[in-house]
Design a protein around this motif. Sequence first.
Motif, mmCIF file in Angstrom:
data_model
loop_
_atom_site.group_PDB
_atom_site.id
_atom_site.type_symbol
_atom_site.label_atom_id
_atom_site.label_comp_id
_atom_site.label_asym_id
_atom_site.label_seq_id
_atom_site.Cartn_x
_atom_site.Cartn_y
_atom_site.Cartn_z
ATOM 1 N N LYS A 162 5.379 -6.118 7.092
ATOM 2 C CA LYS A 162 6.447 -5.219 6.518
ATOM 3 C C LYS A 162 7.725 -5.927 6.187
ATOM 4 O O LYS A 162 8.427 -5.453 5.028
ATOM 5 N N SER A 163 8.079 -7.075 6.557
ATOM 6 C CA SER A 163 9.269 -7.862 6.177
ATOM 7 C C SER A 163 9.204 -8.600 4.705
ATOM 8 O O SER A 163 10.268 -8.801 4.110
ATOM 9 N N PHE A 164 7.973 -8.433 4.309
ATOM 10 C CA PHE A 164 7.727 -9.332 2.862
ATOM 11 C C PHE A 164 8.015 -8.236 1.519
ATOM 12 O O PHE A 164 7.653 -8.740 0.505
ATOM 13 N N ILE A 165 7.556 -7.093 1.691
ATOM 14 C CA ILE A 165 7.610 -6.007 0.703
ATOM 15 C C ILE A 165 8.530 -4.887 0.996
ATOM 16 O O ILE A 165 8.308 -4.482 2.223
ATOM 17 N N HIS A 166 9.491 -4.755 0.231
ATOM 18 C CA HIS A 166 10.302 -3.352 0.609
ATOM 19 C C HIS A 166 10.441 -2.488 -0.792
ATOM 20 O O HIS A 166 9.715 -2.757 -1.585
ATOM 21 N N SER A 167 10.889 -1.440 -0.378
ATOM 22 C CA SER A 167 11.148 -0.378 -1.373
ATOM 23 C C SER A 167 11.607 -0.557 -2.675
ATOM 24 O O SER A 167 11.400 -0.202 -3.662
ATOM 25 N N GLY A 168 12.542 -1.618 -2.599
ATOM 26 C CA GLY A 168 13.071 -1.859 -3.793
ATOM 27 C C GLY A 168 12.483 -2.847 -4.836
ATOM 28 O O GLY A 168 12.716 -3.267 -6.174
ATOM 29 N N ASP A 169 11.435 -3.595 -4.111
ATOM 30 C CA ASP A 169 10.513 -4.526 -4.929
ATOM 31 C C ASP A 169 10.032 -3.796 -6.018
ATOM 32 O O ASP A 169 9.302 -2.793 -6.330
ATOM 33 N N ARG A 170 9.843 -4.656 -7.161
ATOM 34 C CA ARG A 170 8.906 -4.571 -8.224
ATOM 35 C C ARG A 170 7.700 -5.543 -8.193
ATOM 36 O O ARG A 170 8.222 -6.819 -8.547
ATOM 37 N N VAL A 171 6.615 -4.980 -7.963
ATOM 38 C CA VAL A 171 5.639 -5.817 -7.686
ATOM 39 C C VAL A 171 4.453 -6.049 -8.586
ATOM 40 O O VAL A 171 4.242 -5.131 -9.495
ATOM 41 N N LEU A 172 4.054 -7.343 -9.129
ATOM 42 C CA LEU A 172 2.940 -7.692 -9.868
ATOM 43 C C LEU A 172 1.930 -8.037 -8.948
ATOM 44 O O LEU A 172 2.261 -9.142 -8.247
ATOM 45 N N ILE A 173 0.705 -7.412 -9.307
ATOM 46 C CA ILE A 173 -0.428 -7.976 -8.391
ATOM 47 C C ILE A 173 -1.033 -8.948 -9.289
ATOM 48 O O ILE A 173 -1.443 -8.507 -10.411
ATOM 49 N N VAL A 174 -1.590 -10.056 -8.871
ATOM 50 C CA VAL A 174 -2.354 -11.113 -9.142
ATOM 51 C C VAL A 174 -3.639 -11.335 -8.672
ATOM 52 O O VAL A 174 -3.714 -11.535 -7.408
ATOM 53 N N ASP A 175 -4.725 -11.431 -9.253
ATOM 54 C CA ASP A 175 -5.798 -11.705 -8.641
ATOM 55 C C ASP A 175 -6.967 -12.608 -9.576
ATOM 56 O O ASP A 175 -6.759 -12.389 -10.737
ATOM 57 N N ASP A 176 -7.943 -13.469 -8.786
ATOM 58 C CA ASP A 176 -8.861 -14.220 -9.999
ATOM 59 C C ASP A 176 -9.713 -13.257 -10.680
ATOM 60 O O ASP A 176 -10.036 -13.376 -11.714
ATOM 61 N N PHE A 177 -10.386 -12.294 -9.970
ATOM 62 C CA PHE A 177 -11.457 -11.448 -10.427
ATOM 63 C C PHE A 177 -11.050 -10.007 -10.224
ATOM 64 O O PHE A 177 -10.562 -9.710 -9.331
ATOM 65 N N LEU A 178 -11.540 -9.178 -11.295
ATOM 66 C CA LEU A 178 -11.728 -7.827 -10.990
ATOM 67 C C LEU A 178 -13.081 -7.186 -11.253
ATOM 68 O O LEU A 178 -13.482 -7.680 -12.414
ATOM 69 N N ALA A 179 -13.511 -6.639 -10.387
ATOM 70 C CA ALA A 179 -14.945 -6.284 -10.522
ATOM 71 C C ALA A 179 -15.153 -4.784 -10.118
ATOM 72 O O ALA A 179 -14.757 -4.204 -11.087
ATOM 73 N N GLN A 180 -15.194 -4.528 -9.219
ATOM 74 C CA GLN A 180 -15.308 -2.954 -8.706
ATOM 75 C C GLN A 180 -13.845 -2.355 -8.180
ATOM 76 O O GLN A 180 -13.771 -1.169 -8.139
ATOM 77 N N GLY A 181 -12.915 -3.261 -8.366
ATOM 78 C CA GLY A 181 -11.636 -2.767 -8.210
ATOM 79 C C GLY A 181 -11.312 -2.311 -6.627
ATOM 80 O O GLY A 181 -10.127 -2.073 -6.241
ATOM 81 N N GLU A 182 -11.900 -2.837 -5.632
ATOM 82 C CA GLU A 182 -12.000 -2.513 -4.298
ATOM 83 C C GLU A 182 -10.522 -3.384 -3.724
ATOM 84 O O GLU A 182 -9.626 -2.853 -3.156
ATOM 85 N N ALA A 183 -10.355 -4.755 -4.007
ATOM 86 C CA ALA A 183 -9.337 -5.484 -3.823
ATOM 87 C C ALA A 183 -8.207 -4.990 -4.378
ATOM 88 O O ALA A 183 -7.118 -4.844 -3.549
ATOM 89 N N LEU A 184 -8.027 -4.655 -5.749
ATOM 90 C CA LEU A 184 -7.040 -3.963 -6.300
ATOM 91 C C LEU A 184 -6.467 -2.704 -5.746
ATOM 92 O O LEU A 184 -5.400 -2.699 -5.537
#
Length: 190
Positions: free
Chosen positions: A111-133
């Motif tokens: 919890k100390s690494f993402i806070h309510s004020g953060d604007r998060v960009l998710i990055v991943d190598d593959f998008l398949a069925q979308g579970e990881a995302l």
Amino acid sequence: MRKLKEKILAEGRVLSDSVLKVDSFLNHQVDPEFALELGREIAGRFAGSSVTKVLTVEASGIAVALTTGLALQVPVVFAKKKKAATQDPGSYCSHIFSFTKQEAVDIYVNKSFIHSGDRVLIVDDFLAQGEALRGMVEIVRQAGATLVGVGIVIEKVFQGGGQALREMGVRIESLAPIASLAGGVVKFAE
Ligand code: 5GP
């Protein structure tokens, strides 16, 4: 991204109608110069979005997440994977089904690494069925942070994960969208 598509055609190996191996530059051996180019490309697509943090999940997403964070000059957080469910009150946690390993795993972020004020960009190598995302979106939601969007290196459009998330209003940028791997042939989407 033309260079990425060329690299996939030259070095990628289609293992089945749904699995593409790109171990020579992304998933096992990493080409650092090229990873930098991928990161710059993703960062450029979200320039002006005031991203404060990049989030990925271990392990294959880390290289490109790192170079994206480098280009945006923001910290990079990678969710860790655990086989057994552990409800650690100090962590955000989400339950996903791993496409490559065909098993359920928990992913968690302290919890100390993402806070309510953060604007998060998710990055991943593959998008398949979308579970990881879906698991990472859930962690952003638990943190009360803002999801700016998602940067993906290779999206297998035919597996539907991207469509489901776009319908939820998530902005997804894919550098190489693939329409089909049928018959061992990589066909890119328009
Ligand atoms: P999803 O959760 O979207 O079904 O799958 C995403 C994850 O599975 C990615 O983070 C990636 O590690 C892995 N993955 C999915 N499809 C492929 C594939 O065709 N090739 C490789 N190398 N990894 C994949």
